[in-house]
Design a protein around this motif. Structure first.
Motif, PDB file in Angstrom:
ATOM      1  N   TYR A   1      49.732  27.323  33.332  1.00 31.99           N
ATOM      2  CA  TYR A   1      49.782  28.455  32.417  1.00 31.99           C
ATOM      3  C   TYR A   1      51.113  28.476  31.670  1.00 31.99           C
ATOM      4  N   ASP A   2      52.201  28.269  32.383  1.00 34.64           N
ATOM      5  CA  ASP A   2      53.520  28.266  31.733  1.00 34.64           C
ATOM      6  C   ASP A   2      53.601  27.195  30.652  1.00 34.64           C
ATOM      7  N   ILE A   3      53.050  26.040  30.920  1.00 38.32           N
ATOM      8  CA  ILE A   3      53.041  24.949  29.932  1.00 38.32           C
ATOM      9  C   ILE A   3      52.151  25.318  28.748  1.00 38.32           C
ATOM     10  N   ALA A   4      50.975  25.858  29.026  1.00 37.55           N
ATOM     11  CA  ALA A   4      50.011  26.197  27.974  1.00 37.55           C
ATOM     12  C   ALA A   4      50.531  27.282  27.040  1.00 37.55           C
ATOM     13  N   CYS A   5      51.417  28.138  27.526  1.00 42.44           N
ATOM     14  CA  CYS A   5      51.931  29.257  26.728  1.00 42.44           C
ATOM     15  C   CYS A   5      53.030  28.856  25.743  1.00 42.44           C
ATOM     16  N   GLU A   6      53.656  27.715  25.955  1.00 35.77           N
ATOM     17  CA  GLU A   6      54.770  27.309  25.106  1.00 35.77           C
ATOM     18  C   GLU A   6      54.350  27.270  23.639  1.00 35.77           C
ATOM     19  N   GLY A   7      55.143  27.941  22.791  1.00 33.44           N
ATOM     20  CA  GLY A   7      54.884  27.944  21.355  1.00 33.44           C
ATOM     21  C   GLY A   7      53.714  28.811  20.916  1.00 33.44           C
ATOM     22  N   THR A   8      53.251  29.716  21.788  1.00 28.28           N
ATOM     23  CA  THR A   8      52.123  30.586  21.445  1.00 28.28           C
ATOM     24  C   THR A   8      52.565  32.045  21.487  1.00 28.28           C
ATOM     25  N   LEU A   9      51.649  32.942  21.132  1.00 26.62           N
ATOM     26  CA  LEU A   9      51.924  34.369  21.235  1.00 26.62           C
ATOM     27  C   LEU A   9      52.148  34.811  22.682  1.00 26.62           C
ATOM     28  N   LEU A  10      51.769  33.976  23.619  1.00 25.62           N
ATOM     29  CA  LEU A  10      51.904  34.304  25.038  1.00 25.62           C
ATOM     30  C   LEU A  10      53.162  33.726  25.673  1.00 25.62           C
ATOM     31  N   ALA A  11      53.994  33.087  24.886  1.00 23.59           N
ATOM     32  CA  ALA A  11      55.227  32.517  25.432  1.00 23.59           C
ATOM     33  C   ALA A  11      56.031  33.603  26.129  1.00 23.59           C
ATOM     34  N   GLY A  12      56.458  33.334  27.345  1.00 26.58           N
ATOM     35  CA  GLY A  12      57.229  34.301  28.119  1.00 26.58           C
ATOM     36  C   GLY A  12      56.394  35.269  28.935  1.00 26.58           C
ATOM     37  N   SER A  13      55.081  35.235  28.771  1.00 28.31           N
ATOM     38  CA  SER A  13      54.225  36.131  29.557  1.00 28.31           C
ATOM     39  C   SER A  13      53.994  35.529  30.941  1.00 28.31           C
ATOM     40  N   LYS A  14      53.490  36.361  31.832  1.00 31.37           N
ATOM     41  CA  LYS A  14      53.194  35.862  33.172  1.00 31.37           C
ATOM     42  C   LYS A  14      51.697  35.976  33.443  1.00 31.37           C
ATOM     43  N   LEU A  15      51.234  35.102  34.289  1.00 37.21           N
ATOM     44  CA  LEU A  15      49.846  35.136  34.731  1.00 37.21           C
ATOM     45  C   LEU A  15      49.829  35.773  36.116  1.00 37.21           C
ATOM     46  N   VAL A  16      49.099  36.880  36.230  1.00 35.03           N
ATOM     47  CA  VAL A  16      48.983  37.590  37.505  1.00 35.03           C
ATOM     48  C   VAL A  16      47.576  37.333  38.031  1.00 35.03           C
ATOM     49  N   ILE A  17      47.506  36.714  39.195  1.00 34.00           N
ATOM     50  CA  ILE A  17      46.209  36.334  39.746  1.00 34.00           C
ATOM     51  C   ILE A  17      45.819  37.253  40.894  1.00 34.00           C
ATOM     52  N   GLU A  18      44.620  37.840  40.757  1.00 38.05           N
ATOM     53  CA  GLU A  18      44.024  38.645  41.822  1.00 38.05           C
ATOM     54  C   GLU A  18      42.955  37.771  42.467  1.00 38.05           C
ATOM     55  N   GLU A  19      43.180  37.399  43.700  1.00 36.05           N
ATOM     56  CA  GLU A  19      42.222  36.535  44.390  1.00 36.05           C
ATOM     57  C   GLU A  19      41.103  37.387  44.987  1.00 36.05           C
ATOM     58  N   THR A  20      39.879  36.943  44.782  1.00 39.12           N
ATOM     59  CA  THR A  20      38.720  37.671  45.293  1.00 39.12           C
ATOM     60  C   THR A  20      38.200  36.986  46.559  1.00 39.12           C
ATOM     61  N   ARG A  21      37.351  37.690  47.257  1.00 35.59           N
ATOM     62  CA  ARG A  21      36.745  37.163  48.483  1.00 35.59           C
ATOM     63  C   ARG A  21      35.332  36.680  48.191  1.00 35.59           C
ATOM     64  N   ILE A  22      34.815  35.895  49.099  1.00 38.24           N
ATOM     65  CA  ILE A  22      33.415  35.468  48.999  1.00 38.24           C
ATOM     66  C   ILE A  22      32.566  36.567  49.646  1.00 38.24           C
ATOM     67  N   ILE A  23      31.702  37.137  48.830  1.00 37.77           N
ATOM     68  CA  ILE A  23      30.787  38.186  49.300  1.00 37.77           C
ATOM     69  C   ILE A  23      29.363  37.662  49.137  1.00 37.77           C
ATOM     70  N   LEU A  24      28.575  37.819  50.173  1.00 34.87           N
ATOM     71  CA  LEU A  24      27.174  37.402  50.108  1.00 34.87           C
ATOM     72  C   LEU A  24      26.290  38.539  50.583  1.00 34.87           C
ATOM     73  N   PHE A  25      25.035  38.458  50.203  1.00 37.85           N
ATOM     74  CA  PHE A  25      24.069  39.453  50.690  1.00 37.85           C
ATOM     75  C   PHE A  25      23.471  38.903  51.974  1.00 37.85           C
ATOM     76  N   CYS A  26      23.647  39.641  53.049  1.00 38.22           N
ATOM     77  CA  CYS A  26      23.099  39.246  54.343  1.00 38.22           C
ATOM     78  C   CYS A  26      21.728  39.889  54.495  1.00 38.22           C
ATOM     79  N   HIS A  27      20.703  39.062  54.581  1.00 35.39           N
ATOM     80  CA  HIS A  27      19.343  39.588  54.698  1.00 35.39           C
ATOM     81  C   HIS A  27      19.102  40.220  56.062  1.00 35.39           C
ATOM     82  N   LYS A  28      19.815  39.771  57.077  1.00 38.42           N
ATOM     83  CA  LYS A  28      19.659  40.366  58.411  1.00 38.42           C
ATOM     84  C   LYS A  28      20.284  41.758  58.462  1.00 38.42           C
ATOM     85  N   CYS A  29      21.503  41.897  57.926  1.00 38.72           N
ATOM     86  CA  CYS A  29      22.183  43.208  57.909  1.00 38.72           C
ATOM     87  C   CYS A  29      21.634  44.105  56.809  1.00 38.72           C
TER      88      CYS A  29
END
Length: 120
Positions: A48-76
């Motif tokens: 991301y830092d490399i991709a932002c160079e020379g763009t409107l996003l230069a100097g911005s940060k990427l904030v990542i929210e990691e999600t969990r694996i959720i499945l539908f349990c047919h038994k529960c």
């Protein structure tokens, strides 16, 4: 490393939005990232830092929210967290689940824009 092409796509999409907003500048881009997305978090942050160079996003940060694996349990009869990335079973009853509801996200969900006001 495909994370660089993903980072370039994120920057391109966000830049399009910033242009629509009168060439606004962003201080942060918030991204949801699931373990099933196939994207390595640290490689994406580096790219991301490399991709932002020379763009409107230069100097911005990427904030990542990691999600969990959720499945539908047919038994529960409910959505449940999976045991792990390697074990896609219900964390409550250990029933294998193929009905995955989340965990493959790779989506920008929020932009933090720079304050355009100036004071004298």
């Amino acid at each position: 490393m495909h994370e660089l092409s993903i980072a370039l796509s994120i920057v391109e999409g966000v830049e399009e939005e910033l242009v629509l907003r009168g060439n606004a500048s962003a201080t942060a881009v918030y991204l949801r990232l699931g373990p099933l997305s196939g994207v390595v978090r640290d490689a994406l942050l580096f790219s991301y830092d490399i991709a932002c160079e020379g763009t409107l996003l230069a100097g911005s940060k990427l904030v990542i929210e990691e999600t969990r694996i959720i499945l539908f349990c047919h038994k529960c009869g409910e959505e449940r967290q999976a045991v792990s990335l390697q074990n896609l079973s219900c964390a409550v009853c250990d029933t294998p689940g193929a009905d995955i509801r989340s965990g493959s996200e790779l989506e920008v969900f929020l932009l933090e824009l720079a304050d355009a006001t100036t004071s004298c």
